[in-house]
Design a protein around this motif. Structure first.
Motif, PDB file in Angstrom:
ATOM      1  N   ASN A 171       3.871   4.333  -8.239  1.00  0.00           N
ATOM      2  CA  ASN A 171       4.167   3.664  -6.971  1.00  0.00           C
ATOM      3  C   ASN A 171       5.509   4.054  -6.362  1.00  0.00           C
ATOM      4  O   ASN A 171       5.977   3.425  -5.439  1.00  0.00           O
ATOM      5  CB  ASN A 171       4.091   2.143  -7.143  1.00  0.00           C
ATOM      6  CG  ASN A 171       5.034   1.637  -8.218  1.00  0.00           C
ATOM      7  OD1 ASN A 171       5.923   2.343  -8.655  1.00  0.00           O
ATOM      8  ND2 ASN A 171       4.843   0.415  -8.637  1.00  0.00           N
ATOM      9  N   TYR A 172       6.124   5.105  -6.865  1.00  0.00           N
ATOM     10  CA  TYR A 172       7.385   5.526  -6.248  1.00  0.00           C
ATOM     11  C   TYR A 172       7.086   6.524  -5.133  1.00  0.00           C
ATOM     12  O   TYR A 172       6.487   7.577  -5.369  1.00  0.00           O
ATOM     13  CB  TYR A 172       8.329   6.143  -7.282  1.00  0.00           C
ATOM     14  CG  TYR A 172       9.725   6.299  -6.712  1.00  0.00           C
ATOM     15  CD1 TYR A 172      10.662   5.297  -6.885  1.00  0.00           C
ATOM     16  CD2 TYR A 172      10.071   7.424  -5.946  1.00  0.00           C
ATOM     17  CE1 TYR A 172      11.927   5.408  -6.327  1.00  0.00           C
ATOM     18  CE2 TYR A 172      11.337   7.537  -5.388  1.00  0.00           C
ATOM     19  CZ  TYR A 172      12.250   6.531  -5.581  1.00  0.00           C
ATOM     20  OH  TYR A 172      13.494   6.624  -5.014  1.00  0.00           O
ATOM     21  N   PRO A 173       7.472   6.185  -3.910  1.00  0.00           N
ATOM     22  CA  PRO A 173       7.151   7.064  -2.779  1.00  0.00           C
ATOM     23  C   PRO A 173       8.096   8.266  -2.715  1.00  0.00           C
ATOM     24  O   PRO A 173       9.309   8.116  -2.846  1.00  0.00           O
ATOM     25  CB  PRO A 173       7.352   6.151  -1.562  1.00  0.00           C
ATOM     26  CG  PRO A 173       8.300   5.089  -2.003  1.00  0.00           C
ATOM     27  CD  PRO A 173       8.172   4.951  -3.487  1.00  0.00           C
ATOM     28  N   LYS A 211       0.845  -1.197   0.000  1.00  0.00           N
ATOM     29  CA  LYS A 211       0.000   0.000   0.000  1.00  0.00           C
ATOM     30  C   LYS A 211       0.875   1.239   0.000  1.00  0.00           C
ATOM     31  O   LYS A 211       1.945   1.267   0.578  1.00  0.00           O
ATOM     32  CB  LYS A 211      -0.871   0.004   1.261  1.00  0.00           C
ATOM     33  CG  LYS A 211      -2.024  -0.946   1.165  1.00  0.00           C
ATOM     34  CD  LYS A 211      -3.227  -0.365   1.909  1.00  0.00           C
ATOM     35  CE  LYS A 211      -4.486  -1.156   1.631  1.00  0.00           C
ATOM     36  NZ  LYS A 211      -4.400  -2.537   2.064  1.00  0.00           N
ATOM     37  N   VAL A 224      11.890   5.513 -12.885  1.00  0.00           N
ATOM     38  CA  VAL A 224      11.017   4.785 -11.949  1.00  0.00           C
ATOM     39  C   VAL A 224       9.567   4.988 -12.377  1.00  0.00           C
ATOM     40  O   VAL A 224       9.264   5.906 -13.144  1.00  0.00           O
ATOM     41  CB  VAL A 224      11.186   5.282 -10.492  1.00  0.00           C
ATOM     42  CG1 VAL A 224      12.619   5.112 -10.017  1.00  0.00           C
ATOM     43  CG2 VAL A 224      10.741   6.735 -10.341  1.00  0.00           C
ATOM     44  N   THR A 225       8.681   4.151 -11.864  1.00  0.00           N
ATOM     45  CA  THR A 225       7.269   4.351 -12.197  1.00  0.00           C
ATOM     46  C   THR A 225       6.637   5.257 -11.149  1.00  0.00           C
ATOM     47  O   THR A 225       6.725   4.997  -9.953  1.00  0.00           O
ATOM     48  CB  THR A 225       6.518   3.013 -12.260  1.00  0.00           C
ATOM     49  OG1 THR A 225       6.919   2.190 -11.177  1.00  0.00           O
ATOM     50  CG2 THR A 225       6.817   2.295 -13.562  1.00  0.00           C
TER      51      THR A 225
END
Ligand SMILES: Cc1cc2nc3c(=O)[nH]c(=O)nc-3n(C[C@H](O)[C@H](O)[C@H](O)COP(=O)(O)OP(=O)(O)OC[C@H]3O[C@@H](n4cnc5c(N)ncnc54)[C@H](O)[C@@H]3O)c2cc1C
Ligand SMILES: Cc1cc2nc3c(=O)[nH]c(=O)nc-3n(C[C@H](O)[C@H](O)[C@H](O)COP(=O)(O)O)c2cc1C
Ligand code: SF4
Ligand code: FES
Lengths: 477, 644
Positions: free
Chosen positions: A74-76, A2, A70-71
């Motif tokens: 979903n990269y925090p 999540k 990075v995508t």
């Protein structure tokens, strides 16, 4: 995993703009707050990020100054992060991804449009099936599992053979026809309509036109009559469902009916009734959802062309969809559908557990179960044990909360208990076939309270709408 | 028995086991691992048991069923103690002689000794066998000494001493320091520093923390991990417990592929025995440290070995990779901090604790310490598992340990790093085996696959083979890997079948570009390596296939033809009779001719033509000469005779 933004406020730079955000939020979500658009294909904000299409790729510079693709879905984000959503490398990466996707799905408009934005008109790669329209983003499978909770459609096979399909490539018994898969699908793929049966509003309207006949009410559906009745059969309520089935059987409207019977304990199973006795023995409600739809296919395969189904609204919907599909192959197929009102059904195992926990009794020993006035009542040895239905929420079957139909809008005739007095069934007639069923049936009419039916129908619809709202909002079509 | 309750309990038990050992130490160790089993070692073992009874030696000779020492092609392998005489390729009928001669009288049976295939020399001791001479078997050596099903055997060689040392003489921080200073790097593929991973799990918030052994070993042909799991499961377990102690974990998993039943069995037994002895479970050795381990059997797909896929599988879901922008060491199994290490990584831990970081760091190169086990395979004289110190050159592995290329052929390349590794050509053979060096060459260390190729290997076909493997083994989740591999596979198939077009190399480049930057997991990100390295070192072969429709290695069916040289054909009829396609026209005394339209290019004629004639030729890139006219088909020698 999540994506949970923490409480910590951080600062990052996206395309040169300084942005404050909660640490751990996705780059995509943060970019949205400053109106930076990033293309996505497999993302829906209502679902957990999946990271499959890779089209949302952006370039970041880490603390050591190294750049990386990075995508963004979903990269925090973290303090000091530098994001470039428009670099040459980002453009090139998306361009190549889209060229590959266009080679896979050359005719899908959504992919064509997006590819064009990146300068690709025609893929230089090999094109396989030109009709392929699934990009394997997995949104259908994920919404069905994560939200609806039934996994009626899923991934199968590995590697280049990967596909989405209902389990075992056959008519799905679990599909509740809620339509979530079709709603989230970014390409409006045919794949979600092969062995699963999304019934969107337009599909329902089409089926109404095709099978029903009467005045249309937003909540009660198409109908000619609504009344309360009590037959001579000792059924769940007025025994009308069974009486109608028996009448149809005797008139030769069908020679096999799919009904639901208790097997061991409270466990129930769909069976094929081919005699009046078998129909009669299946009377009474079993409040659990059973696997039923694959039986339709089985019967047709066996050469039966006149079939009856009795079932809950989700089963009625999927039944109609299956009928539409089968009709193209078997034009003289006749299906009679008796619908039951249903607010929600239970999962047998969970219901047994909860009955033990809440009522202290063994569900398998129940002589009869009933839902009346918001209570779930279990009769054992003449004694009644009950608790509020609400308390059984853990046992509710996945999917019910996403179903907006209480009155089985697509049946030939619907039967329920709400709206009439104890011992009576509420009956809604919706088609000529339904009328025919009713002919010569022995019953006593009673008072019907339409408002009660409408109240529950509204309530159920609102609940589903609420569930769907974030999914629809997250869909970028 | 009572669980051991202290470090001294353990030492007392160890002494008891050692004292009980026969002073004469008569023992025969027989390898019963998967490799030797396939070669029929069970019969040899039975013969030993029968013969020992017959010769009234029961109780006097210890028959040990041990693990694998790596030279499986020469199995079944046995060792006779105390002299430590190694016999290879032993058969059941050799057994009576082995007992009466070697065991009782110390007499050597020459024919069972290892014979060097090149020099013909017999080797009496293992140290004389070239295959073993240049190895440094820190991990594998014990496999020949212990019965993996008996914990006492492991204790006898000093087992669990490292655990006792860690628990009683070291704090978790001390253990961490030791691992840090050892510079141990992961043996599962990436070569990630073990210390950093452990530290990250140790510091990450969240309980419980998990430690996991990765024994998926999906690299085709590799069996380093299997050999350790089958032959010395306690060494892995001991490493795992020490790691758990250092990290602060109380729960561990051993993930093993289902296809390794003996590894699973031996690890299950090891867990049970360790638990019964108080070396695992609650209050280990009375130290107050608790740790439990579960075995998870996986469905052995290549991608299941990827860390996030493996953790997803442990959670009971479909084992597919998931995004790892937050490392699994911080959020792994059920989003809890989880350290995953390869079997071989864990097995190194007891060595480091026992001998110290300094000792460990003295072996290897600046960036890669210790030893690495490789599965040497392909076109090389000796194949099997070889354990070598980092820094050894590829040449030494292939030519000293492997004793070179068979049949006098020329070396062409060596594939390291498994299916998504790369090919290293002749000019880099002197490169040291080292994580960073191999990466520089465009390949990688991987988990230890090493396939040697000779001049008969087509590099385009090789790339096609690996890409095809990855097409099946990719999970198919993300676009670049799934679609990119699919397209690369189509292009490579086109090239090897002679239909390659000029822009195909560019297209392969485009695919490599996107798979390597945009794939979700390392499978996709490294999937272009076989294509990229073959393009880098053997680009001319691609060009020959595409531009000249020629396969320089004469391998690709679509680009070669078989042709019978009329000058050499002696009309022996062998190829004529054996051609499965009936494509050969010929009769007695008449030169044979291949009907090219019928030929399926199976190569039977080529293989069957007697070496003294060598009349069948493989040609590529040129037109097959027209068949000689019917009237001129009398074989040469008869023609000449006629003329005389
Ligand atoms: C899961 C479930 C939930 C329901 N919830 C409501 C509700 O909230 N409000 C309301 O007014 N009515 C509800 N009903 C309908 C109600 O319980 C009665 O079935 C209906 O009033 C008909 O009564 P009857 O006496 O005419 O039926 P009967 O003559 O007793 O016949 C019942 C028929 O239903 C079939 N049946 C029984 N269980 C199932 C099942 N699980 N799936 C498919 N078919 C089955 C039997 O085969 C039989 O043919 C529900 C029914 C079900 C199955
Ligand atoms: C496709 C793929 C397959 C892998 N297979 C394995 C494997 O079989 N065994 C293994 O130990 N590591 C494998 N890995 C590496 C793991 O992801 C992980 O890095 C490793 O287990 C960590 O242990 P180490 O640090 O001890 O090397 C694989 C990685 C990828 C991308
Ligand atoms: S890179 Fe390949 S194996 Fe890894 S997630 Fe993507 S499709 Fe699956
Ligand atoms: S990977 Fe981010 S939207 Fe698909």
């Amino acid at each position: 995993m999540k994506m949970e933004g923490s409480e910590k406020e951080i600062t990052l730079k996206i395309d040169g703009i300084e942005v404050n955000a909660k640490e751990g939020t996705s780059i995509f979500d943060v970019a949205k707050t400053v109106d930076i658009k990033i293309p996505t294909l497999c993302h829906n904000s209502a679902l957990e990020p999946f990271g499959a299409c890779r089209v949302c790729s952006v370039e970041i510079t880490d603390k050591r100054g190294r750049k990386k693709i990075v995508t963004s879905c979903n990269y925090p984000v973290s303090e000091g992060l530098i994001v470039d959503t428009k670099s040459e490398k980002v453009f090139r990466t998306r361009q190549l991804l889209l060229e590959l996707l266009l080679a896979r799905c050359p005719k899908v408009k959504k992919i064509q449009d997006l590819a064009r934005e990146y300068g690709i008109e025609k893929p230089s790669f090999w094109v396989g099936d030109p009709e392929e329209d699934c990009i394997l983003c997995g949104l259908c499978a994920r919404v069905c599992e994560e939200k609806v909770g039934v996994s009626a459609i899923n991934f199968a096979n590995r590697g280049v053979e990967r596909e989405v399909t209902a389990p075992y490539h056959t008519i799905s018994d679990d599909c509740v026809g809620c339509g979530a898969c079709a709603i989230v699908c970014p390409t409006d793929s045919k794949k979600v309509r092969i062995n699963t049966y999304p019934m969107l509003e337009e599909d329902i309207k089409e089926a109404e036109k095709q099978f029903l006949n009467g005045t249309r009410d937003e909540l009660l559906g198409v109908h000619t009559e609504i009344f309360a009745a009590k037959s001579s059969i000792d059924g769940q309520d007025g025994g009308m469902a069974t009486a109608l089935l028996l009448s149809g059987f005797e008139k030769g409207l069908f020679d096999a009916a799919i009904v639901v019977k208790r097997t061991v304990g409270y466990k129930a199973e769909a069976i094929i009734a081919e005699t009046a006795d078998e129909i009669l023995n299946a009377r009474g409600t079993k409040y659990s959802r059973v696997k039923m739809m694959s039986k339709v296919g089985e019967l047709v395969e066996k050469g039966k062309k006149k079939i009856a189904i009795v079932g809950t609204p989700c089963e009625v919907r999927t039944g109609r969809k299956i009928q539409q599909q089968l009709l193209s192959k078997y034009p003289n197929l006749e299906i009679t559908i008796v619908g039951l009102f249903c607010f929600e059904a239970f999962d047998y195992d969970k219901l047994k557990e909860e009955t033990k926990r809440l009522l202290g009794v063994d569900l398998d020993k129940a002589e009869k179960t009933q839902i009346q006035k918001g209570k779930f009542i279990v009769q054992i040895g003449g004694k009644e044990y009950s608790a509020k239905v609400k308390e059984f929420h853990n046992a509710i079957q996945g999917g019910c909360a996403y179903c907006n139909d209480f009155v089985a809008r697509l049946s030939d005739v619907s039967v329920g208990s709400v709206g009439s007095n104890d011992g009576y069934s509420t009956v809604i007639v919706r088609s000529d076939r339904g009328k025919k069923l009713l002919e010569n049936v022995d019953f006593v009419k009673g008072d019907v309270n339409k408002e009660d039916v409408i109240k529950l129908a509204t309530f159920k619809k609102k609940r589903a709408d609420k569930k769907f709202s974030p999914i629809i909002q997250g869909t970028q079509k | 028995m009572e669980p051991l309750n202290s470090s001294s309990d353990l030492e007392k038990l160890r002494k008891k086991i050692l004292d009980k050992k026969d002073s004469k130490g008569l023992a025969i160790s027989v390898c019963v691992s998967t490799g030797c089993k396939a070669l029929g070692v069970q019969k040899v073992l039975e013969a030993f048991n029968v013969e020992i009874k017959k010769q009234y030696l029961e109780g006097k000779v210890d028959i040990k069923e041990t693990g694998c020492l790596g030279f499986c092609e020469k199995g079944p392998r046995i060792v006779i103690y105390p002299e430590e005489i190694y016999y290879f390729q032993v058969d059941a009928k050799d057994v009576p002689e082995i007992i009466s001669k070697t065991l009782i009288n110390n007499e050597i049976i020459e024919r069972l000794l290892y014979t060097d295939s090149i020099t013909g020399k017999k080797a009496r001791y293992l140290s004389e066998v070239p295959f073993y001479k240049f190895q440094n078997r820190l991990l594998l050596e014990s496999n020949s000494k212990i019965d993996p099903k008996k914990i006492e055997n492991y204790l006898a060689i000093g087992g669990y001493a490292a655990l006792a040392k860690a628990l009683f003489q070291m704090t978790p921080e001390d253990v961490m320091k030791e691992v840090k200073e050892s510079h141990l790097r992961g043996r599962g593929g990436g070569g990630f520093p073990t210390y950093i991973k452990w530290e990250s799990t140790r510091k990450a918030p969240g309980e419980p923390k998990y430690v996991i052994v990765n024994c998926d070993e999906g690299d085709p042909g590799a069996f380093m991990n299997r050999a350790l799991m089958e032959g010395n499961p306690h060494s892995i377990l001991e490493g795992l417990i020490i790691g758990a102690y250092a990290i602060g974990s109380h729960e561990g998993f051993v993930y093993v592929r289902q296809e390794y039943p003996l590894a699973i069995e031996n690890m299950e037994i090891a867990l049970k025995q360790a638990e019964e002895m108080g070396l695992l479970g609650e209050d280990i050795l009375g130290s107050g440290f608790d740790f439990r381990v579960k075995i998870h059997k996986g469905a052995g797909a290549f991608v299941s070995g990827e860390s996030s896929a493996l953790m997803t599988a442990i959670e009971g879901k479909v084992g597919e990779p998931r995004p790892k922008y937050v490392h699994t060491s911080e959020k792994g199994v059920w989003d809890k901090p989880s350290t995953l290490n390869n079997v071989e990584t864990w097995a190194n831990i007891p060595l480091i604790i026992n001998n110290g970081a300094e000792w460990f760091a003295s072996i290897g190169t600046a960036g890669s310490k210790g030893t690495k086990i490789f599965a040497l395979a392909g076109k090389v004289n000796n194949t099997g598992l070889v354990e070598v110190p980092f820094g050894i050159s590829l040449r030494d592995i292939i030519y000293k340990i492997g004793e070179g290329i068979p049949d006098g052929k020329k070396f062409k390349g060596v594939q390291t790093g498994g299916p998504s590794g790369g090919v290293i050509p002749e000019q880099h053979l002197d490169s040291p085996v080292d994580f960073d060096e191999l990466t520089k060459l465009g390949s990688m260390m991987g988990s230890g696959g090493m396939i040697v190729m000779d001049e008969d290997t087509c590099m385009v076909e090789l790339a096609r083979y690996f890409v095809n493997f990855l097409c099946d083994e990719s999970c198919g989740k993300c676009t670049p890997c799934r679609e990119g591999l699919k397209q690369a596979n189509i292009i490579l198939n086109r090239i090897v079948s002679g239909k390659g077009t000029e822009d195909d190399i560019d297209k392969l480049g485009k695919i490599a570009e996107v798979t390597s930057v945009a794939s979700l997991c390392a499978l996709g990100r490294t999937s272009a390596n076989p294509v990229l390295t073959t393009l880098r070192y053997f680009r001319d072969e691609y060009e020959a296939h595409i531009n000249e429709k020629r396969c320089p290695a004469l391998v690709c069916k679509g680009l070669i033809s078989y042709y019978i040289d009329p000058e050499k054909c002696q009309a022996c009829m062998i190829c004529f009779r054996n051609c499965p396609a009936n494509a050969i026209i010929g009769e007695k005394m008449k030169i044979h001719v291949i009907d090219q339209s019928k030929c399926t290019k199976c190569g039977t004629c080529y293989d069957m033509c007697p070496p003294k004639f060598r009349a069948v030729q493989k040609i590529s890139g040129e037109k097959v000469p027209p068949p000689i006219p019917e009237e001129e088909r009398l074989v040469k020698r008869l023609r000449e005779k006629k003329r005389d």
